[in-house]
Scaffold this motif. Sequence first.
Motif, mmCIF file in Angstrom:
data_model
loop_
_atom_site.group_PDB
_atom_site.id
_atom_site.type_symbol
_atom_site.label_atom_id
_atom_site.label_comp_id
_atom_site.label_asym_id
_atom_site.label_seq_id
_atom_site.Cartn_x
_atom_site.Cartn_y
_atom_site.Cartn_z
ATOM 1 N N GLN A 17 -4.881 8.336 7.792
ATOM 2 C CA GLN A 17 -3.693 7.998 6.859
ATOM 3 C C GLN A 17 -3.323 6.735 6.122
ATOM 4 N N ASP A 18 -2.618 6.522 5.118
ATOM 5 C CA ASP A 18 -3.278 5.897 3.783
ATOM 6 C C ASP A 18 -2.382 4.408 4.463
ATOM 7 N N ILE A 19 -3.545 3.350 4.499
ATOM 8 C CA ILE A 19 -2.891 1.752 4.994
ATOM 9 C C ILE A 19 -2.126 0.905 3.927
ATOM 10 N N LEU A 20 -2.263 1.576 2.650
ATOM 11 C CA LEU A 20 -2.228 0.638 1.523
ATOM 12 C C LEU A 20 -0.202 0.749 1.370
ATOM 13 N N THR A 41 -8.604 -6.213 1.954
ATOM 14 C CA THR A 41 -8.139 -5.107 1.236
ATOM 15 C C THR A 41 -7.998 -4.302 1.975
ATOM 16 N N ILE A 42 -9.464 -3.558 2.265
ATOM 17 C CA ILE A 42 -8.480 -2.864 3.827
ATOM 18 C C ILE A 42 -7.594 -3.023 5.262
ATOM 19 N N MET A 43 -8.246 -4.488 5.355
ATOM 20 C CA MET A 43 -7.489 -4.863 6.283
ATOM 21 C C MET A 43 -6.289 -5.849 5.899
ATOM 22 N N ARG A 44 -5.921 -5.292 4.282
ATOM 23 C CA ARG A 44 -4.755 -5.668 4.148
ATOM 24 C C ARG A 44 -4.231 -7.475 4.638
ATOM 25 N N LEU A 45 -4.986 -7.710 4.427
ATOM 26 C CA LEU A 45 -5.419 -9.415 4.315
ATOM 27 C C LEU A 45 -5.568 -10.365 3.719
ATOM 28 N N ILE A 46 -4.913 -10.067 1.641
ATOM 29 C CA ILE A 46 -4.900 -10.863 0.450
ATOM 30 C C ILE A 46 -3.620 -11.327 0.727
ATOM 31 N N PRO A 47 -3.008 -11.650 0.773
ATOM 32 C CA PRO A 47 -1.775 -12.491 0.137
ATOM 33 C C PRO A 47 -1.334 -11.684 -1.370
ATOM 34 N N GLN A 50 3.546 -3.021 10.731
ATOM 35 C CA GLN A 50 2.143 -1.497 11.209
ATOM 36 C C GLN A 50 1.012 -1.904 11.951
ATOM 37 N N MET A 51 0.855 -3.040 10.397
ATOM 38 C CA MET A 51 -0.859 -3.295 9.933
ATOM 39 C C MET A 51 -1.414 -4.558 11.370
ATOM 40 N N GLU A 52 -0.117 -4.974 11.517
ATOM 41 C CA GLU A 52 -0.295 -5.842 13.006
ATOM 42 C C GLU A 52 -1.403 -5.224 13.738
ATOM 43 N N ALA A 53 -0.451 -3.735 14.583
ATOM 44 C CA ALA A 53 -0.973 -3.557 15.463
ATOM 45 C C ALA A 53 -2.140 -2.168 15.236
ATOM 46 N N ILE A 54 -2.765 -2.371 13.951
ATOM 47 C CA ILE A 54 -4.150 -1.688 13.599
ATOM 48 C C ILE A 54 -5.736 -2.361 14.002
ATOM 49 N N ARG A 55 -4.671 -4.011 13.103
ATOM 50 C CA ARG A 55 -5.830 -4.664 13.017
ATOM 51 C C ARG A 55 -6.428 -5.607 14.330
ATOM 52 N N GLY A 56 -7.492 -4.967 14.260
ATOM 53 C CA GLY A 56 -8.051 -5.991 16.185
ATOM 54 C C GLY A 56 -8.304 -4.852 17.124
ATOM 55 N N GLY A 64 -5.116 3.376 -5.990
ATOM 56 C CA GLY A 64 -5.614 3.743 -4.922
ATOM 57 C C GLY A 64 -5.245 4.059 -4.166
ATOM 58 N N GLU A 65 -5.726 4.870 -2.685
ATOM 59 C CA GLU A 65 -5.222 5.128 -1.325
ATOM 60 C C GLU A 65 -6.608 4.293 -0.719
ATOM 61 N N ILE A 66 -6.264 4.469 0.435
ATOM 62 C CA ILE A 66 -6.814 4.023 2.109
ATOM 63 C C ILE A 66 -6.761 4.726 2.526
ATOM 64 N N LEU A 67 -7.672 5.555 3.240
ATOM 65 C CA LEU A 67 -7.585 6.551 4.017
ATOM 66 C C LEU A 67 -7.789 5.734 5.115
ATOM 67 N N PHE A 68 -7.287 5.731 6.592
ATOM 68 C CA PHE A 68 -8.479 5.518 7.839
ATOM 69 C C PHE A 68 -7.628 6.519 8.579
ATOM 70 N N GLN A 69 -8.292 7.013 9.400
ATOM 71 C CA GLN A 69 -7.945 7.993 10.027
ATOM 72 C C GLN A 69 -6.774 9.537 9.679
#
Length: 332
Positions: free
Chosen positions: A75-78, A53-59, A84-90, A68-73
């Motif tokens: 910013q809320d990933i959710l 879920t943190i990686m937003r990989l679950i369809p 935008q997630m494609e730019a964050i992953r990796g 809920g919230e997942i704050l990475f640096q």
Amino acid sequence: MEPILQVKDLHVSFSVKSGEVKAVRGMNFEVGKGETVAIVGESGSGKSVTAQTIMRLIPSPPSIIKQGEILFQGQDILKKSNKQMEAIRGKDIGMIFQDPMTSLNPTIRIGKQITEVLIKHQKMSAGEAKQSAIEMLKLVGIKNAEARFNQYPHEFSGGMRQRAMIAIALACRPSLLIADEPTTALDVTIQAQIMDVMKEMQQHLGTSIILITHDLGVVAGMCDRVIVMYAGEVVETGTKWEIFKNPQHPYTKGLLRSMPRLDQKKGEPLIPIIGTPPDLIKPPIGCPFAARCDKAMKICERIDPEATLFSDTHQARCWDLHPMAKEVHSNE
């Protein structure tokens, strides 16, 4: 310690024919910069669902992020779009999966699988990406990196494939690495080598790590803090030493009792946790561990316990830790 990741009141469910599986129920934790945090628990406790879920990989569907919230640096990933997630992953968050043979593309050479990440996220030329990829293969302990660069995954051993996965995950020097059961399919000697590689890379790059595992031996040698999950909930958190030297929740104690020890006498049996985890389509109203706990009281079945604090870093959710619990037990 400044947090790089904060997970706040995360609830994740899955829609299935028989109902709604409440896989993660109120997850709260944070990870500091340069820190290694382990999430431990039995299969089905919600560890991997949290990581994915943190990686937003679950369809979605079938998954539903209820709240809920997942704050990475900060910013809320959710709230991020797929692009935008494609730019964050990796680039900012890397992930090592538990089975490299199914995670690596069998039809693409190992080198290209690393360089395509560098070209996409770091905007390197093909030549720069190749040189960087070879250096990364050397860093993770793969010998003859120049030759290995042109080989396919099936030409690597299990331990080397896992090293290649680490190289891919860390190629862009991400701030956070999520390692989901990274040593499950490996023998003990190779497990130790992979853990050493991860520690060396962390020291070299300053990466924060979330380690998803059920192996408490790996946790003891690798992590700073431990989060114990059961039935989708966090039941205890603490530093490594607080969890191993002073466990408070009956489930944590059960996990530690079921682990082989160096001081264990020959023939001395391991003590398993009796019973099975609850059905998360209809999770218990009270403490999820009550049906398997030898200290369970009536209140355990009716009300989910609040956290009891033992230090700034150590807390557990169990009614047996309440000041009145001794009085209840004395009257039984």
